[in-house]
Write a protein that holds these residues in place. Structure first.
Motif, PDB file in Angstrom:
ATOM      1  N   LEU A   1       2.840  12.795 -50.089  1.00 37.90           N
ATOM      2  CA  LEU A   1       1.859  11.727 -50.314  1.00 37.90           C
ATOM      3  C   LEU A   1       2.495  10.355 -50.089  1.00 37.90           C
ATOM      4  N   ALA A   2       3.734  10.192 -50.558  1.00 31.74           N
ATOM      5  CA  ALA A   2       4.439   8.908 -50.390  1.00 31.74           C
ATOM      6  C   ALA A   2       4.628   8.598 -48.895  1.00 31.74           C
ATOM      7  N   ILE A   3       5.010   9.614 -48.131  1.00 30.86           N
ATOM      8  CA  ILE A   3       5.231   9.412 -46.680  1.00 30.86           C
ATOM      9  C   ILE A   3       3.929   9.017 -45.989  1.00 30.86           C
ATOM     10  N   TRP A   4       2.840   9.745 -46.297  1.00 31.00           N
ATOM     11  CA  TRP A   4       1.538   9.426 -45.671  1.00 31.00           C
ATOM     12  C   TRP A   4       1.055   8.035 -46.075  1.00 31.00           C
ATOM     13  N   THR A   5       1.310   7.654 -47.343  1.00 32.67           N
ATOM     14  CA  THR A   5       0.870   6.329 -47.805  1.00 32.67           C
ATOM     15  C   THR A   5       1.642   5.227 -47.080  1.00 32.67           C
ATOM     16  N   ILE A   6       2.957   5.421 -46.923  1.00 30.43           N
ATOM     17  CA  ILE A   6       3.778   4.430 -46.201  1.00 30.43           C
ATOM     18  C   ILE A   6       3.309   4.318 -44.747  1.00 30.43           C
ATOM     19  N   LEU A   7       3.053   5.474 -44.129  1.00 31.98           N
ATOM     20  CA  LEU A   7       2.570   5.468 -42.733  1.00 31.98           C
ATOM     21  C   LEU A   7       1.237   4.731 -42.617  1.00 31.98           C
ATOM     22  N   TRP A   8       0.362   4.976 -43.595  1.00 26.38           N
ATOM     23  CA  TRP A   8      -0.951   4.328 -43.568  1.00 26.38           C
ATOM     24  C   TRP A   8      -0.808   2.810 -43.696  1.00 26.38           C
ATOM     25  N   VAL A   9       0.051   2.378 -44.628  1.00 23.88           N
ATOM     26  CA  VAL A   9       0.271   0.926 -44.802  1.00 23.88           C
ATOM     27  C   VAL A   9       0.809   0.324 -43.493  1.00 23.88           C
ATOM     28  N   LEU A  10       1.723   1.048 -42.850  1.00 17.27           N
ATOM     29  CA  LEU A  10       2.272   0.567 -41.572  1.00 17.27           C
ATOM     30  C   LEU A  10       1.187   0.461 -40.503  1.00 17.27           C
ATOM     31  N   THR A  11       0.282   1.447 -40.478  1.00 16.22           N
ATOM     32  CA  THR A  11      -0.782   1.407 -39.454  1.00 16.22           C
ATOM     33  C   THR A  11      -1.852   0.368 -39.781  1.00 16.22           C
ATOM     34  N   VAL A  12      -1.867  -0.122 -41.027  1.00 16.15           N
ATOM     35  CA  VAL A  12      -2.751  -1.255 -41.361  1.00 16.15           C
ATOM     36  C   VAL A  12      -2.144  -2.530 -40.781  1.00 16.15           C
ATOM     37  N   ALA A  13      -0.814  -2.596 -40.851  1.00 16.25           N
ATOM     38  CA  ALA A  13      -0.118  -3.805 -40.374  1.00 16.25           C
ATOM     39  C   ALA A  13      -0.220  -3.956 -38.849  1.00 16.25           C
TER      40      ALA A  13
ATOM     41  N   ILE B   1      -6.640   0.976 -34.319  1.00 19.75           N
ATOM     42  CA  ILE B   1      -7.562   1.171 -35.459  1.00 19.75           C
ATOM     43  C   ILE B   1      -7.880   2.664 -35.613  1.00 19.75           C
ATOM     44  N   LEU B   2      -8.078   3.351 -34.477  1.00 22.79           N
ATOM     45  CA  LEU B   2      -8.312   4.804 -34.537  1.00 22.79           C
ATOM     46  C   LEU B   2      -7.082   5.524 -35.112  1.00 22.79           C
ATOM     47  N   LEU B   3      -5.890   5.024 -34.721  1.00 22.41           N
ATOM     48  CA  LEU B   3      -4.648   5.591 -35.270  1.00 22.41           C
ATOM     49  C   LEU B   3      -4.615   5.405 -36.785  1.00 22.41           C
ATOM     50  N   ASN B   4      -5.016   4.198 -37.240  1.00 25.26           N
ATOM     51  CA  ASN B   4      -5.061   3.898 -38.673  1.00 25.26           C
ATOM     52  C   ASN B   4      -6.024   4.840 -39.398  1.00 25.26           C
ATOM     53  N   ILE B   5      -7.192   5.091 -38.787  1.00 20.98           N
ATOM     54  CA  ILE B   5      -8.171   5.997 -39.415  1.00 20.98           C
ATOM     55  C   ILE B   5      -7.599   7.425 -39.483  1.00 20.98           C
ATOM     56  N   GLY B   6      -6.960   7.840 -38.396  1.00 21.48           N
ATOM     57  CA  GLY B   6      -6.364   9.186 -38.351  1.00 21.48           C
ATOM     58  C   GLY B   6      -5.308   9.371 -39.431  1.00 21.48           C
ATOM     59  N   VAL B   7      -4.419   8.380 -39.544  1.00 24.26           N
ATOM     60  CA  VAL B   7      -3.367   8.454 -40.569  1.00 24.26           C
ATOM     61  C   VAL B   7      -3.999   8.371 -41.965  1.00 24.26           C
TER      62      VAL B   7
END
Lengths: 64, 140
Positions: B22-34, B55-61
């Motif tokens: 969960l921590a890894i996915w959350t970090i990845l998601w925050v990065l894809t927001v940036a 943006i599609l990458l962000n939604i996927g992550v």
């Protein structure tokens, strides 16, 4: 709901962490059950009963 | 007194694993927001194809993060599930009530600025953390 979990655990010289591992729950959950702050579900109560090889009624006591 | 070997540890290992996932996915998601936030300004400008792609990458992550969150909740024991459920219920309520009120404040021009989604996200995060801490303390 009152219970004898702490006594039964102490009789076996188990720590809360030992019991938590045996029941597949967190140590906090064992502590909350022992102190009467959390009443376990029926499946967990049965698991406890099997672990200590005692009927549920001998471990848990309804306070009504 | 006989000391039985009660340290199966499998459940604890699963919980640690799901927390790390969960921590890894959350970090990845925050990065894809940036990326869509800073990328157009710093790198590619107004390129709609790249913007849409990130943006599609962000939604996927984000979907991956939601999935990891569900798996994590499923590994928790029943009391921790209850604690999490109550904290999530409170933060959902705060999000709906607070979000609608915030939007109405903007619509009626009571506040001199536009309602930003960032404030609502912060409100959800803070209310979740506070209710989680209170619930954990209650069962301590």
């Amino acid at each position: 709901m009152k219970n004898r979990l702490k006594v039964l655990r102490a009789e076996r010289d188990w720590t809360q962490a030992d019991l938590a591992h045996a029941l597949d729950v967190s140590r906090q959950t064992v502590n909350a059950i022992e102190t009467g702050k959390y009443d376990p579900s029926l499946p967990l109560a049965f698991k406890i009963s099997r672990l200590f090889e005692k009927p549920i009624e001998e471990i848990f006591e309804d306070e009504e | 007194m006989e000391k039985r070997n009660v340290n199966s540890g499998e459940w604890a290992r699963q919980t640690k694993k799901s927390t790390a996932r969960l921590a890894i996915w959350t970090i990845l998601w925050v990065l894809t927001v940036a990326i869509p936030a800073f990328g157009p300004v710093l790198f590619w400008g107004e390129n709609n194809l790249i913007n849409l792609s990130v943006i599609l990458l962000n939604i996927g992550v984000g979907i991956g993060m939601i999935n990891a969150n569900i798996k994590h909740l499923n590994t928790l024991d029943e009391m921790m599930k209850k604690v999490q459920l109550e904290a999530m219920g409170i933060s959902l309520g705060v999000a709906v009530v607070g979000g609608i009120a915030y939007s109405m404040l903007d619509a009626t021009n009571v506040i001199p600025f536009d309602a930003e989604i960032g404030f609502l996200v912060m409100l959800i995060g803070i209310s979740y953390m506070i209710s989680l801490a209170i619930n954990l303390r209650r069962y301590k």
